[in-house]
Design a protein around this motif. Structure first.
Motif, PDB file in Angstrom:
ATOM      1  N   ASP A 736       0.811  -1.471  -0.064  1.00 22.44           N
ATOM      2  CA  ASP A 736       0.172  -0.158   0.028  1.00 22.44           C
ATOM      3  C   ASP A 736       0.869   1.394   0.038  1.00 22.44           C
ATOM      4  OD1 ASP A 736      -2.291  -1.527   0.045  1.00 22.44           O
ATOM      5  OD2 ASP A 736      -2.660  -1.401   2.135  1.00 22.44           O
ATOM      6  N   LYS A 738       3.072   4.390  -1.139  1.00 22.41           N
ATOM      7  CA  LYS A 738       2.741   5.149  -2.287  1.00 22.41           C
ATOM      8  C   LYS A 738       4.215   6.174  -2.560  1.00 22.41           C
ATOM      9  CE  LYS A 738      -1.378   4.190  -2.474  1.00 22.41           C
ATOM     10  NZ  LYS A 738      -2.346   3.326  -3.635  1.00 22.41           N
ATOM     11  N   LYS A 742       7.731   3.866  -1.384  1.00 20.91           N
ATOM     12  CA  LYS A 742       7.549   2.550  -1.993  1.00 20.91           C
ATOM     13  C   LYS A 742       8.841   1.844  -1.434  1.00 20.91           C
ATOM     14  CE  LYS A 742       4.369   3.041  -5.644  1.00 20.91           C
ATOM     15  NZ  LYS A 742       4.316   3.174  -7.354  1.00 20.91           N
ATOM     16  N   SER A 813       2.518   3.321 -21.213  1.00 16.44           N
ATOM     17  CA  SER A 813       1.846   2.486 -20.012  1.00 16.44           C
ATOM     18  C   SER A 813       2.723   1.746 -19.282  1.00 16.44           C
ATOM     19  CB  SER A 813       0.790   1.715 -20.948  1.00 16.44           C
ATOM     20  OG  SER A 813      -0.211   2.302 -21.511  1.00 16.44           O
ATOM     21  N   ARG A 816       4.419   4.256 -16.969  1.00 15.34           N
ATOM     22  CA  ARG A 816       3.159   4.384 -16.043  1.00 15.34           C
ATOM     23  C   ARG A 816       3.198   3.104 -15.172  1.00 15.34           C
ATOM     24  NH1 ARG A 816      -0.843   4.611 -18.937  1.00 15.34           N
ATOM     25  NH2 ARG A 816      -0.378   6.786 -19.895  1.00 15.34           N
ATOM     26  N   GLN A 817       3.197   2.051 -15.684  1.00 15.99           N
ATOM     27  CA  GLN A 817       2.946   0.631 -14.879  1.00 15.99           C
ATOM     28  C   GLN A 817       4.240   0.709 -13.611  1.00 15.99           C
ATOM     29  OE1 GLN A 817       2.903  -2.562 -17.033  1.00 15.99           O
ATOM     30  NE2 GLN A 817       3.076  -4.045 -15.361  1.00 15.99           N
ATOM     31  N   TYR A 819       5.765   3.351 -12.401  1.00 17.62           N
ATOM     32  CA  TYR A 819       5.462   4.178 -11.353  1.00 17.62           C
ATOM     33  C   TYR A 819       4.408   3.478 -10.470  1.00 17.62           C
ATOM     34  CZ  TYR A 819       9.097   7.408 -12.654  1.00 17.62           C
ATOM     35  OH  TYR A 819      10.227   7.954 -13.277  1.00 17.62           O
ATOM     36  N   ASN A 820       3.521   2.684 -11.001  1.00 21.90           N
ATOM     37  CA  ASN A 820       2.391   2.098 -10.331  1.00 21.90           C
ATOM     38  C   ASN A 820       2.615   0.774  -9.633  1.00 21.90           C
ATOM     39  OD1 ASN A 820       0.736   4.348 -11.015  1.00 21.90           O
ATOM     40  ND2 ASN A 820       0.261   3.208 -12.889  1.00 21.90           N
ATOM     41  N   HIS A 822       4.208  -1.708  -6.996  1.00 23.95           N
ATOM     42  CA  HIS A 822       4.211  -1.438  -5.373  1.00 23.95           C
ATOM     43  C   HIS A 822       5.519  -1.510  -4.916  1.00 23.95           C
ATOM     44  CE1 HIS A 822      -0.073  -2.317  -4.973  1.00 23.95           C
ATOM     45  NE2 HIS A 822       0.019  -3.405  -6.016  1.00 23.95           N
ATOM     46  N   SER A 824       9.641   0.272  -5.898  1.00 21.96           N
ATOM     47  CA  SER A 824      10.170   1.052  -6.860  1.00 21.96           C
ATOM     48  C   SER A 824      11.545   0.592  -7.578  1.00 21.96           C
ATOM     49  CB  SER A 824      10.857   2.185  -5.950  1.00 21.96           C
ATOM     50  OG  SER A 824      11.845   1.825  -4.929  1.00 21.96           O
TER      51      SER A 824
END
Length: 1436
Positions: A736, A738, A742, A813, A816-817, A819-820, A822, A824
């Motif tokens: 969880d 952010k 991370k 994408s 973006r994935q 950085y999305n 869970h 780093s």
């Protein structure tokens, strides 16, 4: 292949099918947990056990008896049931008024009255549809074809069938608007479905009695039904009477049976003896006209027939209801739908016989041959139609506890073989699965049929199980023991609410009556309909021996393909627990009872905290936390409301139905509210206000545990799950996190390692952690590959996307994935920078592509930049297209810059290449220009071709005009160039022709020039005026040559005319065909002369001479060479015939063989010839000099003929080599005649033309003159006479020398020389002839022919002797007998085909056999032979 109908069922996609290995199959819950991420996406899945897993069937087929359910297929489908319910209402409405409903046909199919009513209502009602004239739109909406006036038919049917019902439903006064029904004879009578028969419960006894009582009163009689057409104004009424028999329900009266007449009058009420009206009309209040009073069959109220609006002329046949009763009957709420039970039970064998018989009769083929696809389509067709009513039976929900399971169980009735004992403990045995440790249902103490105890299902074709989810949203597993397949349809759990919403939207009428309709398992809906609204549906065919697993809250339905036997049970795993509590809340909203108490199960598991699995303990702790929180809030709420009394209750000792909430039917466990006024009734804390009207202070809060009791239970569970919870907390915190909080990928890996080290069970959290870690590792690997620059040289290698390449959007994408994720990753910033560079490249490319077409070098530079990006760039194909366009444009410009290379083929190739290019304004403009140029070029090419091929040829002026137009076309056009070239050649030709026709002095044009001119002129496709004149002149020359050839050439002569007329360039060749052979002396003599070795050289020299004088000089030179060569030839031929030569090496004649037989000698070349080879005529005249075939070159016409040909040629004014040769021949002939006369005069010879006297002078000059005369190719009498002079003179000279040889010593020497030479030559010739004659004589079969040849030879010798002593080189005095006798002593007389002879070289000249004198053939050839006689004589 036939196309499916629009309404034909289309099967949904297949669900996943799993085939576990034995290792995976060993633990069912572990395997299900493994496949859950995949299978729960489709809601259902199929599992095929290993092939060797075949449990025995444990049921007793003969003892198993069950009562199946009756299923009417068209009542199962929700939308079809709505239509049937609507039709039942319409039929009931009309039946209560004495009419039977008939459904009309429109366009050959039954009219859908429900859809018609719904469409009219959606449009605003009947009045609005009529006002706005929307009936055609309604017809189109219902699927009717336009243009057939269907709208008017729909209006008519609606107006007479549906409009009165809708008016009644709206509460309109039916006394003012009487409903009537008019039917067409072609309409189909509708038989209402008996609602009582559709219920799964038995009606009360009174209802049955009433029905039975009323049934006895039913009778059939003819009557006239009254139909009234209700017009739009509802004012004009028309009555129709149609005779028809229908059953009439007569109201029961407590009096004796009456006759038919009395019964027909029973509706009319009579007065009693008292003068008081017992029945009065409720409309007018009068009791008069009793015979017109109509009694209601429902309430016994009376109405005059004429008081009704509209009035009735006669009594309605059948039951009649007044408006009040009609309203009461139609306003009754519909009863809940359910399946009814069959009237009799079946054994398994009997049910199977019935099921197989039904299927084979329905499909008219054996049951095992019916395709599953056909059954599936037919099933969905039947459930969707109201016209066909097919009824089947289904043995569903048969308790295995009562009848026995299909799987073997311990201590069961079925005796298990030793080899099958493994199935008793197998986890896939459904008797074991629900109560295995991983299933939380093991903590439910009660035996729940269908959940913890399996249920049995016996199906037949078309028997179905409707859309439903399992109780408490649990898992279910179904095993098909044997029989035909079972077809399943499923929707994933996440689409459950969507499916419910679609069904409620499409059939709101059903859910209004039964809010929990989908929990009743009585309703299905076509999967195609659900899929059309976006609900994901999957299907599968479950065959015997296969499992089907449904996942929590996954709706599923299906039907059976035929007779089969299945078994099913429920189970719940740890991941189900949150859904289980959510399901209880859902049941509370629907007021649906629970199968078991969820809170009770949780508390019982918490009480065993020490023995719980850590994952289960963690899940229980979370669930208890939510449970305690909610319970605390509810108890606080109750206390605030005023409930002060509290009591502890042992709810776990009560049955579930004794502790259900009176409002929501939830099973209470932790707490409940009771009131003394309602003993035995309780409510949950959510519905405290629904218990009773008593004050809240009278209520009692009953609790199972206090809150203080619940917290220790939760803490015990929490302590049990402590290590796991701590680990789970870290995992949750990590997942969880952010942004910059991370963790790294290594942290995720360490958490997985920790779970493996502490052996935490595999649950959702761990699986999520593994998935997240795997995703992160994959992203890290891909990111590193992209950063490492593994470039794909797409452009240089032909382009194309490889599997490892990403698109820019995918890269975006992907970033973006990253950085999305869970965690780093260190590659994320670098990849972001790469994405920025790619975006900059795209911006430059877009600007570049928006501009005009640039040069190829600029595009290459931009493409080179793209090689650094291992992604699929959408601009690359555009740039490649632009590169192709630029290359093409450069090719076009280069071609236009060099018109000499721009031909039609190049233009077509460029256009073909341009057609394949992506459209662009510049390309289109260039294409248009190129196409225009091609069109013009093709036009002029074709026109030039036609002009050049025109017959007759066009004039030079017309061609010149066309050439001027062609000159403006910037292209290389072969025909146009040929046109210009033809014009140029024509002009040059005309100039040459004009110059040729102008003859200056003695310069006469040559024939070759004329011929070349004509040939070139004929090849020029232009009309040339002088050409015809030249062609005519050329024809005259050819005619002259033909005439000259006929004059000079002999038949079948191999000499050309020029060879005959010219002096010979080649003299003394061995064969006439080998003209280039020369003697060595002649070649040495001509080294310093012109190279005229053959006729072609001479012809070339004559053709190149510009004047006749030079041609004559050439011919004179050739004549000198001819004379010189001939003298050498004559000397050579005479010398080889001298006696010094070897006779066997001597080659004479055209055959080049030794002399033999009769020989002839040519007077010109002096060579000897066999008489047989040259075919000398027997009648040769003595006055004619004989010439050999080489020397006899022409027919030697008279001089006058030659003069005529020469004169004719001079008139043509054309010079040709044959003409020059003929001119020289005539000149030479005349000169020879002049010399002959001069020589005759100088030697004092008489005139050669008049006398043949033989002079007595030297013959050298005469012989040379005669040789030159023989060379002339014309016949002159002087030559013949000169030959006679020489012949006569030589004879007399020979005679005088024989009479006085001693007078002249010179002559004596000459005689010795001549005698020696002639003697040797004669001996050589005689030797050859003798050898030939002896060879011929040896052939016995040719004696006669030999004799004839000898006679001919003797004759030729006589003729030759008389004509020319020098022409006969044979020994004429020898005879055949002399030559045939060998004079050697002791002659051996050899025989054979060939006998070798040798002649004595001494004085006797006799012939001897070589074998007789001891001489070999080699010695005879090389040395002289002298016989013995001559040797002796010489020695003396």
């Amino acid at each position: 292949m036939t196309q499916p109908r629009p309404d034909e069922f289309k099967p949904p996609p297949e669900c996943p099918v799993f085939e576990p290995s034995w290792e995976e199959f060993a633990d069912p819950f572990a395997f299900i947990n493994k496949i859950r991420p995949i299978a729960e996406k489709t809601g259902i899945c199929k599992v095929r056990p290993p092939p060797d897993w075949q449990p025995p069937f444990a049921c007793d087929v003969d003892k198993l008896h069950f009562t199946p359910r009756i299923q009417r297929l068209n009542e199962l489908e929700a939308q079809t049931r709505v239509k049937l319910n609507f039709l039942d209402k319409i039929a009931k409405f009309w039946e209560l008024q004495g009419y039977s409903l008939k459904i009309p046909h429109v366009e050959r199919k039954i009219l859908d009255l429900y859809q018609l009513n719904k469409n009219v209502a959606d449009e605003g009602g009947f009045d609005i549809v009529c006002r706005d004239r929307r009936w055609t739109a309604i017809a189109l909406k219902m699927g009717f074809a336009p243009g057939k006036a269907v709208g008017s038919h729909l209006r008519s049917h609606y107006e007479r069938i549906l409009y009165p019902y809708n008016l009644f439903q709206s509460g309109a006064n039916l006394f003012e608007q009487k409903p009537t029904l008019l039917a067409d004879t072609s309409d189909k009578e509708y038989k209402p479905h008996d609602l009582a028969e559709r219920q799964q419960f038995v009606q009360p006894a009174e209802s049955c009695c009433n029905s039975a009582r009323r049934a006895k009163r039913m009778r059939t009689e003819p009557y006239y039904s009254c139909y009234i057409i209700l017009c739009s104004s509802l004012c004009a009424l028309v009555l129709f009477f149609i005779e028809k028999e229908i059953p009439i329900l007569v109201k029961e009266e407590p009096i004796e049976p009456m006759s038919e007449t009395e019964k027909s009058k029973s509706r009319y009420k009579k007065k009693t003896g008292l003068d008081v009206d017992l029945y009065v009309c409720l409309v007018c209040g009068s009791g008069s006209d009793e015979d017109r009073l109509l009694l209601c069959d429902g309430c016994d109220d009376s109405y005059h027939t004429f008081c009704l609006i509209p009035p009735l002329n006669d009594i309605p046949k059948g039951d009649w209801r007044c408006p009040k009763c009609l309203a009461q009957e139609c306003s009754k709420p519909p009863e809940a739908f359910g399946f009814e039970q069959a009237y009799s039970d079946y054994s398994l064998r009997a049910f199977g016989d019935m099921a197989d018989s039904f299927k084979s009769d329905y499909f008219n083929m054996p049951v095992h041959m019916v395709p599953t696809e056909l059954v599936e389509k037919e099933f969905w067709r039947l459930v969707s139609t109201i016209e066909e009513d097919v009824t089947v039976e289904y043995g569903a929900d048969i308790a295995s506890k009562e009848f026995g399971s299909g799987f073997p169980i311990r201590n069961g009735r079925f005796k298990v073989a030793e080899k099958d004992e493994k199935y008793l403990k197998c986890g896939w045995n459904l008797n074991n699965m629900a109560m295995m440790e991983p299933s939380v249902l093991t903590h439910v103490t009660a035996d729940i049929c269908g959940m913890t105890l399996p249920w049995l299902y016996v199906g037949m074709c078309f028997s179905s199980f409707c859309w439903h989810i399992e109780d408490h949203w649990s898992y279910s597993i179904n095993y098909l023991h044997w029989g035909e397949p079972k077809t399943w349809y499923g929707a994933p759990g996440f689409a459950a609410e969507q499916l419910e919403a679609v069904m409620k939207k499409l059939t709101p009428e059903l859910f209004k009556v039964q809010p929990d309709l989908l929990h009743q398992l009585v309703t299905i809906m076509n999967p195609n309909t659900l899929m059309s609204y976006g609900v994901p549906i999957y299907r599968t065919n479950q065959c015997a021996g296969e499992f089907v697993i449904t996942f929590p809250r996954a709706y599923h339905s299906g039907f059976n393909q035929g007779f089969n036997f299945a078994e099913a049970v429920n189970f719940c795993t740890v991941d189900w627990m949150p859904l289980g509590r959510q399901c209880v809340e859902h049941y509370r909203l629907l007021h649906r009872y629970c199968v078991f108490s969820h809170d009770e199960m949780i508390c019982k598991m918490a009480s065993k905290a020490d023995s719980l699995d850590v994952v289960l303990a963690s899940a229980i702790q979370k669930d208890m936390k939510d449970m305690i929180r909610e319970e605390r809030e509810l108890r606080d709420k109750v206390h605030k409301m005023g409930v002060l009394r509290c009591e502890q209750a042992e709810y776990d000792l009560l049955q579930d139905d004794e502790r259900q909430c009176a409002k929501c039917r939830t099973t209470c466990y932790l707490s409940a509210i009771t009131c003394p006024c309602r003993p035995g009734q309780l409510v949950c804390l959510h519905h405290i206000q629904d218990l009773c009207p008593c004050p809240v202070t009278n209520y009692t809060l009953n609790y199972r545990f206090t809150l203080d009791d619940l917290y220790p239970m939760m803490n015990a569970v929490k302590q049990r799950a402590g290590a796991y919870d701590e680990w789970a907390s870290q995992v949750t915190e990590t997942l969880d996190a952010k942004l910059d909080k991370k963790k790294s990928l290594s942290v995720l890996r360490s958490l997985i390692d920790e779970s493996d080290a502490k052996m935490f069970p595999d649950n959702d959290l761990l699986r999520q952690l593994r998935v997240v870690t795997q995703d992160a590792e994959k992203c890290s690997s891909v990111a590193q590959q992209l950063l490492n620059g593994k470039k794909q040289t797409r452009f240089r290698c032909g382009g194309g996307r490889t599997q490892s390449q990403l698109t820019v959007q995918e890269l975006r994408s992907f970033v973006r994935q990253l950085y999305n994720l869970h965690c780093s990753l260190p590659q994320a910033p670098k990849l972001k920078e790469l994405l920025n560079r790619i975006e900059d490249f795209q911006q430059h490319s877009e600007k570049f592509l928006a501009a005009e077409i640039p040069g190829t070098a600029e595009i290459h530079r931009l493409l080179d930049v793209s090689f650094d990006f291992d992604v699929e760039l959408p601009e690359l194909p555009l740039l490649r297209q632009r590169l192709e366009q630029a290359r093409w444009m450069e090719g076009v410009q280069e071609a236009k810059a060099h018109p000499s290379s721009l031909n039609l083929e190049t233009m077509r190739r460029l256009i073909d290449q341009g057609v394949g290019l992506t459209p662009h304004p510049c390309v289109e403009k260039a294409m248009a220009s190129l196409q225009e140029l091609l069109t013009v070029s093709e036009h002029w090419e074709d026109k030039a071709s036609r002009m050049l091929k025109a017959r007759p040829p066009l004039s030079i002026q017309a061609l010149s005009e066309a050439a001027e137009n062609v000159a403006q076309i910037p292209a290389h056009l072969p025909n146009c160039l040929l046109l210009r070239d033809s014009i140029s050649k024509a002009r040059e030709w005309l100039q040459e022709a004009e110059a040729l026709q102008v003859v200056k002095g003695d310069s006469i044009p040559l024939f070759n020039d004329f011929s070349d001119m004509v040939t070139r002129g004929q090849a020029i496709p232009v009309h040339l005026d002088p050409l015809k004149q030249l062609e005519s002149l050329l024809s005259e020359v050819h005619a002259w040559k033909e005439s000259a050839a006929k004059t000079f050439l002999m038949n079948n002569s191999h000499f050309s005319l020029l060879e005959v007329l010219c002096p010979r360039c080649e003299v003394g060749t061995g064969s006439p065909k080998r003209k280039s052979r020369k003697s060595k002396d002649a070649s040495r003599h001509s080294k310093n002369m012109m190279k005229l070795h053959c006729v072609s050289d001479l012809e070339k020299a004559l053709s190149e001479s510009h004047e006749s004088a030079s041609a004559l000089a050439t011919l004179r030179e050739v004549r000198l060479r001819e004379m010189e060569a001939l003298s050498y030839l004559r000397a050579a031929n005479e010398s080889k015939l001298l006696p010094t030569a070897d006779c066997m090496d001597l080659k004479v004649c055209v055959c080049q063989k030794p002399p033999m037989g009769a020989m002839l000698q040519c007077e010109l070349c002096r060579d000897a010839f066999h008489s047989v080879c040259v075919r000398a005529p027997l009648d040769a005249r003595p006055a004619q000099a004989w010439l050999c075939p080489r020397c006899q070159r022409s027919a030697k016409p008279p001089l006058d003929a030659a003069l005529g040909l020469l004169a004719e040629l001079q008139r043509t004014r054309v010079r040709l080599p044959e003409g020059d040769a003929l001119n020289y021949l005539v000149e030479r002939t005349v000169n020879w005649q002049h010399r002959a006369r001069q020589l005759s005069a100088s030697y004092g010879l008489p005139d050669l033309e008049k006398s043949c006297a033989t002079p007595n002078q030297s013959s050298v000059e005469l012989e040379e003159l005669m040789v030159e005369g023989l060379l002339l190719q014309v016949s002159l009498p002087e030559v013949t006479r000169l030959y006679h002079v020489l012949l006569n003179g030589l004879r007399r000279h020979h005679t005088s020398r024989q009479t006085s040889p001693q007078d002249d010593p010179t002559l004596d020497r000459e005689k010795q020389t001549l005698n020696g030479a002639e003697k040797k030559a004669k001996r050589r010739l005689e030797r050859g002839a003798l050898e030939a004659e002896h060879r011929d004589k040896a052939k016995k079969l040719q004696n006669k022919r030999q004799k004839m040849n000898m006679e001919k030879n003797l004759e030729r010798r006589a003729a030759s002797t008389s004509s020319s002593p020098r022409s006969d080189v044979s020994h004429s005095d020898d005879s055949e007998e002399e030559m045939a006798v060998c004079p050697a002593e002791g002659c051996q007389q050899p025989e054979g085909d060939e006998v070798d002879w040798v002649q004595c070289d001494g004085s006797c000249n006799q012939w001897f056999h070589q074998v007789c004198v001891g001489v070999t053939a080699e010695l005879a050839e090389k040395e002289d032979y002298v016989c013995v006689s001559c040797t002796v004589r010489k020695g003396c």
